[in-house]
Scaffold this motif. Structure first.
Motif, PDB file in Angstrom:
ATOM      1  N   UNK A 102     -15.486 -17.112   8.219  1.00  0.00           N
ATOM      2  CA  UNK A 102     -14.620 -15.966   7.929  1.00  0.00           C
ATOM      3  C   UNK A 102     -14.037 -15.396   9.223  1.00  0.00           C
ATOM      4  N   UNK A 103     -14.802 -15.445  10.304  1.00  0.00           N
ATOM      5  CA  UNK A 103     -14.267 -15.034  11.608  1.00  0.00           C
ATOM      6  C   UNK A 103     -13.055 -15.867  11.979  1.00  0.00           C
ATOM      7  N   UNK A 104     -13.132 -17.182  11.793  1.00  0.00           N
ATOM      8  CA  UNK A 104     -11.994 -18.047  12.104  1.00  0.00           C
ATOM      9  C   UNK A 104     -10.803 -17.758  11.197  1.00  0.00           C
ATOM     10  N   UNK A 105     -11.062 -17.449   9.926  1.00  0.00           N
ATOM     11  CA  UNK A 105      -9.969 -17.102   9.023  1.00  0.00           C
ATOM     12  C   UNK A 105      -9.299 -15.794   9.440  1.00  0.00           C
ATOM     13  N   UNK A 106     -10.099 -14.839   9.852  1.00  0.00           N
ATOM     14  CA  UNK A 106      -9.533 -13.563  10.307  1.00  0.00           C
ATOM     15  C   UNK A 106      -8.696 -13.764  11.576  1.00  0.00           C
ATOM     16  N   UNK A 107      -9.160 -14.633  12.464  1.00  0.00           N
ATOM     17  CA  UNK A 107      -8.365 -14.922  13.663  1.00  0.00           C
ATOM     18  C   UNK A 107      -7.064 -15.604  13.268  1.00  0.00           C
ATOM     19  N   UNK A 108      -7.116 -16.515  12.302  1.00  0.00           N
ATOM     20  CA  UNK A 108      -5.899 -17.151  11.807  1.00  0.00           C
ATOM     21  C   UNK A 108      -4.923 -16.101  11.289  1.00  0.00           C
ATOM     22  N   UNK A 109      -5.433 -15.170  10.499  1.00  0.00           N
ATOM     23  CA  UNK A 109      -4.570 -14.092   9.970  1.00  0.00           C
ATOM     24  C   UNK A 109      -3.963 -13.270  11.102  1.00  0.00           C
ATOM     25  N   UNK A 110      -4.775 -12.925  12.070  1.00  0.00           N
ATOM     26  CA  UNK A 110      -4.305 -12.101  13.187  1.00  0.00           C
ATOM     27  C   UNK A 110      -3.181 -12.802  13.946  1.00  0.00           C
ATOM     28  N   UNK A 111      -3.375 -14.079  14.242  1.00  0.00           N
ATOM     29  CA  UNK A 111      -2.377 -14.814  15.015  1.00  0.00           C
ATOM     30  C   UNK A 111      -1.115 -15.073  14.194  1.00  0.00           C
ATOM     31  N   UNK A 112      -1.292 -15.418  12.928  1.00  0.00           N
ATOM     32  CA  UNK A 112      -0.125 -15.710  12.102  1.00  0.00           C
ATOM     33  C   UNK A 112       0.762 -14.478  11.925  1.00  0.00           C
ATOM     34  N   UNK A 171     -10.603 -25.053  20.534  1.00  0.00           N
ATOM     35  CA  UNK A 171     -11.384 -24.322  21.532  1.00  0.00           C
ATOM     36  C   UNK A 171     -11.807 -22.962  20.985  1.00  0.00           C
ATOM     37  N   UNK A 172     -10.943 -22.304  20.224  1.00  0.00           N
ATOM     38  CA  UNK A 172     -11.326 -21.017  19.639  1.00  0.00           C
ATOM     39  C   UNK A 172     -12.423 -21.191  18.587  1.00  0.00           C
ATOM     40  N   UNK A 173     -12.344 -22.257  17.800  1.00  0.00           N
ATOM     41  CA  UNK A 173     -13.409 -22.502  16.825  1.00  0.00           C
ATOM     42  C   UNK A 173     -14.734 -22.820  17.518  1.00  0.00           C
ATOM     43  N   UNK A 174     -14.658 -23.531  18.641  1.00  0.00           N
ATOM     44  CA  UNK A 174     -15.873 -23.763  19.426  1.00  0.00           C
ATOM     45  C   UNK A 174     -16.418 -22.442  19.957  1.00  0.00           C
ATOM     46  N   UNK A 175     -15.530 -21.571  20.412  1.00  0.00           N
ATOM     47  CA  UNK A 175     -15.931 -20.233  20.877  1.00  0.00           C
ATOM     48  C   UNK A 175     -16.684 -19.509  19.765  1.00  0.00           C
ATOM     49  N   UNK A 176     -16.095 -19.469  18.568  1.00  0.00           N
ATOM     50  CA  UNK A 176     -16.749 -18.804  17.440  1.00  0.00           C
ATOM     51  C   UNK A 176     -18.113 -19.415  17.161  1.00  0.00           C
ATOM     52  N   UNK A 177     -18.190 -20.743  17.214  1.00  0.00           N
ATOM     53  CA  UNK A 177     -19.446 -21.421  16.879  1.00  0.00           C
ATOM     54  C   UNK A 177     -20.576 -21.065  17.830  1.00  0.00           C
ATOM     55  N   UNK A 178     -20.238 -20.645  19.043  1.00  0.00           N
ATOM     56  CA  UNK A 178     -21.288 -20.366  20.029  1.00  0.00           C
ATOM     57  C   UNK A 178     -21.898 -18.979  19.867  1.00  0.00           C
ATOM     58  N   UNK A 179     -21.485 -18.233  18.854  1.00  0.00           N
ATOM     59  CA  UNK A 179     -22.318 -17.107  18.423  1.00  0.00           C
ATOM     60  C   UNK A 179     -23.581 -17.630  17.761  1.00  0.00           C
ATOM     61  N   UNK A 180     -23.530 -18.880  17.317  1.00  0.00           N
ATOM     62  CA  UNK A 180     -24.708 -19.544  16.752  1.00  0.00           C
ATOM     63  C   UNK A 180     -25.381 -20.456  17.772  1.00  0.00           C
ATOM     64  N   UNK A 181     -24.602 -21.239  18.490  1.00  0.00           N
ATOM     65  CA  UNK A 181     -25.178 -22.265  19.365  1.00  0.00           C
ATOM     66  C   UNK A 181     -25.684 -21.708  20.693  1.00  0.00           C
ATOM     67  N   UNK A 182     -25.203 -20.526  21.101  1.00  0.00           N
ATOM     68  CA  UNK A 182     -25.609 -19.935  22.382  1.00  0.00           C
ATOM     69  C   UNK A 182     -26.365 -18.626  22.169  1.00  0.00           C
ATOM     70  N   UNK A 194      -4.065 -24.295  12.076  1.00  0.00           N
ATOM     71  CA  UNK A 194      -5.200 -25.189  12.325  1.00  0.00           C
ATOM     72  C   UNK A 194      -6.528 -24.477  12.108  1.00  0.00           C
ATOM     73  N   UNK A 195      -6.598 -23.201  12.464  1.00  0.00           N
ATOM     74  CA  UNK A 195      -7.822 -22.435  12.232  1.00  0.00           C
ATOM     75  C   UNK A 195      -8.148 -22.369  10.737  1.00  0.00           C
ATOM     76  N   UNK A 196      -7.133 -22.135   9.908  1.00  0.00           N
ATOM     77  CA  UNK A 196      -7.351 -22.050   8.467  1.00  0.00           C
ATOM     78  C   UNK A 196      -7.674 -23.416   7.879  1.00  0.00           C
ATOM     79  N   UNK A 197      -6.956 -24.432   8.305  1.00  0.00           N
ATOM     80  CA  UNK A 197      -7.159 -25.780   7.763  1.00  0.00           C
ATOM     81  C   UNK A 197      -8.552 -26.308   8.043  1.00  0.00           C
ATOM     82  N   UNK A 198      -9.031 -26.110   9.271  1.00  0.00           N
ATOM     83  CA  UNK A 198     -10.347 -26.637   9.634  1.00  0.00           C
ATOM     84  C   UNK A 198     -11.482 -25.800   9.039  1.00  0.00           C
ATOM     85  N   UNK A 199     -11.154 -24.640   8.510  1.00  0.00           N
ATOM     86  CA  UNK A 199     -12.154 -23.800   7.856  1.00  0.00           C
ATOM     87  C   UNK A 199     -12.200 -24.064   6.359  1.00  0.00           C
ATOM     88  N   UNK A 200     -11.050 -24.212   5.718  1.00  0.00           N
ATOM     89  CA  UNK A 200     -10.994 -24.301   4.263  1.00  0.00           C
ATOM     90  C   UNK A 200     -10.751 -25.705   3.740  1.00  0.00           C
TER      91      UNK A 200
END
Length: 420
Positions: free
Chosen positions: A379-389, A271-282, A351-357
């Motif tokens: 890179x936004x998703x990777x930064x969120x992964x870092x923040x949460x981890x 859901x967070x990756x979908x959120x990030x993607x909607x900076x493009x899709x929306x 999961x954020x890192x895995x689905x990105x890299x």
């Protein structure tokens, strides 16, 4: 029946020999056959009564290799054994959330099941900005029911160990998870996805970050060693189908006994990756607001459902009546749910890192043709992964979790992207 790979020439005769499948097809003589699978592992066909399109079935078969990589990547067919067993068990436990089975054949690595023809794969409709009013509620309830009722809190010891034996040997798919979620993304590896700016960011940050990688290893250890409950183990928005009234969970071939937080964290990450993607899709934050609400509704419904079931369970493998006072039990539950939340956050970060890299990204972002725009989102998703981890073990409430995620997006300050 001895194994053979089904084809469009042989699949009709195979299906029609089973009465429940033939009945679902309306006993048709003319059958339309369409290959519809877009997954990484298996072949999926829709068989439809040519004269009555509302009469149809889905046929799913495992082949002895990884479908996305071809015959050069051998993979045992026994993954279908575990999908069959999980789907059969879920049909007893949560029948309103899974497709009905018409026939299952472990020798042929085949399931014939209900065609969810009035439902869509959630991921692709989310890319288009479609709202599913029940998704957070339904996924949270599915998780509460399946995780609690297959845990030491919801079953007696002997019954649970017998169930565990049916899934203990799902070794190859567990190994894929161990490698593709918890190992390869954090190092240089041939299987990793490569988008130059994204890859450079990974090389310069998370692959050099000793503390981040040690924390990832903690979650790999949990995945390897904890057997809390029967997991779906590949729960993402591509393994959900739904409409405005119903949600179904599909694709259970990764099922095994593992840590509670894995399924919960994995689906929230999607859901967070979908959120990030909607900076493009929306063009604005409207749909993102809905995604954020549903992501945290998953946790809320899971937690409340899990605790409700726990309150109704008098005795189990884990707890016996009279062992703890009411006050002691309340304190234990509070501590347990805090730890489960922290595990959820950590698995979400992985999961954020895995689905990105990793080799299997999310089409929400990976299908974007413009490399620079795609990289900004990755890179936004990777930064969120870092923040949460780096903060999971400081989180004590879901409100704190949500605050961290929302503040991250505020601080990141992405603008909505102009499409070329």
């Amino acid at each position: 029946m001895e194994y053979q790979q089904l084809t469009k020439d042989t699949i009709k005769d195979y299906v029609m020999q089973y009465p429940s499948a033939a009945e679902a097809l309306g006993g048709a003589k003319e059958i339309a056959i369409e290959e519809i699978g877009d997954g990484n592992l298996n072949y999926v066909y829709r068989l439809r009564n040519a004269a009555a399109h509302n009469k149809s079935v889905i046929v799913k078969q495992a082949v002895p290799y990884l479908r996305m990589a071809g015959e050069d990547w051998p993979l045992s067919r026994n993954r279908m054994d575990f999908e069959i067993r999980a789907l059969q068990f879920y049909n007893e436990l949560v029948p309103s959330f899974v497709p009905k089975i018409y026939h299952a054949d472990e020798d042929m690595s085949v399931i014939i099941m209900q065609d969810l023809r009035d439902h869509n794969v959630i991921r692709y409709r989310m890319i288009e900005g479609e709202v599913f009013p029940r998704i957070g509620e339904d996924v949270g309830k599915f998780l509460a029911e399946t995780l609690f009722r297959t845990s030491g809190f919801g079953m007696d010891s002997l019954e649970r160990r017998r169930l565990m034996q049916k899934f203990n040997l799902n070794d190859e798919l567990c190994k894929l998870t161990e490698e593709f979620i918890f190992t390869f993304p954090y190092m240089e590896h041939d299987s990793n996805y490569d988008n130059p700016k994204t890859s450079d960011y990974a090389r310069q940050t998370i692959r050099q970050d000793r503390e981040y990688k040690l924390r990832v290893l903690k979650f790999k250890e949990l995945f390897l060693t904890k057997a809390d409950a029967l997991l779906h183990a590949d729960l993402h928005t591509g393994s959900l189908m739904g409409n405005t009234d119903e949600t179904y969970v599909i694709d259970m071939e990764f099922a095994y006994f593992g840590p509670f937080g894995f399924d919960v964290g994995k689906i929230m990450a999607n859901f967070f990756m979908a959120f990030t993607s909607h900076y493009y899709h929306s063009d604005d934050a409207t749909y993102q607001g809905w995604l954020m609400e549903e992501a945290f509704k998953i946790w809320d419904r899971f937690e409340s459902g899990f605790l409700k079931l726990w309150g109704e369970q008098e005795r189990s493998a884990m707890l016996e009546v009279g062992m703890l006072s009411d006050e002691e039990l309340a304190a234990y539950k509070k501590s347990f749910m805090k730890r489960l939340l922290q595990e959820t956050v950590g698995f979400c970060a992985c999961s954020l890192a895995r689905r990105t890299l990793g080799i299997a990204g999310v089409p929400d972002i990976r299908k974007i043709e413009d490399e620079d725009l795609r990289s900004t989102l990755e890179i936004t998703n990777l930064k969120l992964s870092q923040k949460l981890m780096m903060s999971y073990d400081t989180i004590e409430t879901v409100g704190q979790f949500r605050d961290i995620v929302e503040q991250f997006y505020t601080d990141t300050n992405l603008s909505y992207m102009e499409k070329s």
